[in-house]
Design an enzyme around this catalytic site. Structure first.
Site, mmCIF file in Angstrom:
data_model
loop_
_atom_site.group_PDB
_atom_site.id
_atom_site.type_symbol
_atom_site.label_atom_id
_atom_site.label_comp_id
_atom_site.label_asym_id
_atom_site.label_seq_id
_atom_site.Cartn_x
_atom_site.Cartn_y
_atom_site.Cartn_z
ATOM 1 N N GLU A 156 0.825 -1.207 0.000
ATOM 2 C CA GLU A 156 0.000 0.000 0.000
ATOM 3 C C GLU A 156 0.867 1.268 0.000
ATOM 4 O O GLU A 156 1.822 1.367 0.765
ATOM 5 C CB GLU A 156 -0.873 -0.030 1.258
ATOM 6 C CG GLU A 156 -2.139 0.783 1.173
ATOM 7 C CD GLU A 156 -2.976 0.630 2.425
ATOM 8 O OE1 GLU A 156 -3.547 1.644 2.862
ATOM 9 O OE2 GLU A 156 -3.046 -0.476 2.983
ATOM 10 N N ASP A 186 -3.495 4.650 -1.433
ATOM 11 C CA ASP A 186 -4.293 5.143 -0.307
ATOM 12 C C ASP A 186 -4.274 6.670 -0.304
ATOM 13 O O ASP A 186 -5.224 7.316 -0.724
ATOM 14 C CB ASP A 186 -3.745 4.584 1.008
ATOM 15 C CG ASP A 186 -4.506 5.093 2.231
ATOM 16 O OD1 ASP A 186 -5.446 5.903 2.076
ATOM 17 O OD2 ASP A 186 -4.174 4.696 3.364
ATOM 18 N N LYS A 193 -11.495 5.368 2.336
ATOM 19 C CA LYS A 193 -11.785 5.632 3.750
ATOM 20 C C LYS A 193 -12.853 6.709 3.856
ATOM 21 O O LYS A 193 -12.788 7.722 3.161
ATOM 22 C CB LYS A 193 -10.527 6.095 4.488
ATOM 23 C CG LYS A 193 -9.411 5.065 4.528
ATOM 24 C CD LYS A 193 -8.159 5.637 5.194
ATOM 25 C CE LYS A 193 -7.018 4.623 5.183
ATOM 26 N NZ LYS A 193 -5.767 5.199 5.708
#
Length: 350
Positions: free
Chosen positions: A216, A241, A263
């Site tokens: 990631e 991310d 998120k």
């Protein structure tokens, strides 16, 4: 029929917020620094006899802290209207009032979904038409430490079949080697922008023998060319991310990475993340749903969306000592959704 002021007050939605400090069980270190307390905010939206709850987990990386969240909520007061069901309209209106501030907006969005679910007496997953049995397993995150301590942490986390390992130091290889000596868990690695492209290619190739599921955010968020260079020169899938914050980021990332970590806190909440999931699918990207350090309130909100995604990293509530809520459970690593109305979260009375 004329509506008097008192009746109007009953119809209009009201919003309030309070700060909350979540204490981490152990200091949580990533490549950018170490955290011992998460200063979050709990938001509530009232409409008639119903109350919806949301949580903001602000991150300085995205230009927020608990003070900015509380200031946003004060500004939003009086701007929610009188119909909690038009969530998309409400959130677009809040975007016009204040730019950015994603976790503050995520908390409002979350509270509205909780409110609507309670008014309809259905859990959020049912409101979205999702099957609660289709939730994935969540990873459990190990912050950066010495190889010896990383091995100890892995042993303590043996109930979780998936581990997410934070990296971005000169001991990355030794840390993974130490963990692999004591654990057969699936391992995901997160560099939090901690490498250069050259360092990433060298380190990821060195990590390949340790059976890593994916890597990631190896490099800084804006370096999409670096992400593509890494992806083209390593055998392990690459996920974005910090590079993936808005819907518009996703088409730019297609071809540079294999997947994205979405998120609620960096992308304005449930409404926007639902859109991002569909756009990511259209671009053939794999999807993980992640989190900040959050209580079970926000973690549960995100968990309701997980039947739509491939992977979950929803362990923020598992890393704290003073979780004030109960909601989603983790059973042998699998997320188990509550079936109460709205988010299905209840406050733990001390």
């Amino acid at each position: 029929m004329l509506i008097n002021q008192e009746q109007k007050e009953l119809i209009t939605m009201h919003i309030d917020a309070k700060p909350i400090d979540l204490k981490l069980s152990v200091p949580f270190r990533i490549s950018r620094g170490v955290q011992q307390v998460a200063s979050n905010a709990i938001v509530q939206v009232n409409h008639k006899e119903y109350t919806g709850y949301g949580e903001a987990a602000p991150d300085e990386y995205y230009g927020e802290n608990v003070e900015t969240v509380l200031a946003c909520i004060t500004t939003f007061a009086g701007n929610l209207g009188d119909d909690p069901f038009v969530i998309d309209d409400i959130m677009r209106h809040l975007d016009k009032i204040i730019r950015l501030h994603p976790s503050a907006k995520a908390a409002v969005d979350m509270a509205l979904y909780d409110l609507v679910g309670k008014m309809l007496n259905v859990p959020l997953y049912k409101l979205l038409g999702l099957n609660p049995k289709q939730t994935p397993y969540t990873s459990f995150t190990l912050g950066i430490d010495t190889p010896t301590e990383m091995a100890k942490k892995a042993l303590l986390a043996q109930d979780y079949p998936i581990l997410k390992i934070k990296v971005g130091t000169r001991h990355d290889i030794e840390n993974l080697e130490a963990i692999r000596e004591v654990s057969t868990a699936i391992i995901r690695v997160d560099a939090n922008t901690g490498w250069t492209p050259k360092e990433a290619i060298k380190t990821i190739n060195a990590l390949a023998p340790y059976n890593i599921e994916f890597i990631e955010q190896p490099v800084v968020a804006h370096d999409l060319a670096g992400l593509k260079l890494i992806r083209d020169n390593v055998p392990i899938p690459i996920f974005a991310d910090e590079s993936c914050v808005t819907v518009e980021d996703i088409p730019r990332l297609a071809g540079c990475v294999d997947g994205v970590n979405l998120k609620l806190m960096k992308s304005n909440g449930i409404s926007n993340v639902l859109k991002m999931i569909h756009v990511a699918r259209a671009h053939n990207l794999r999807i993980m749903l992640g989190c900040m350090i959050e209580s079970s309130l926000a973690i549960t909100a995100a968990a309701h969306l997980t039947p739509l995604v491939d992977y979950a990293d929803l362990d923020g509530n598992l890393l704290i000592d003073n979780d004030p809520y109960e909601g989603v459970r983790v059973v042998n690593g699998k997320l188990v959704l509550p079936d109460g109305p709205g988010l299905g979260v209840r406050e733990v009375r001390s």
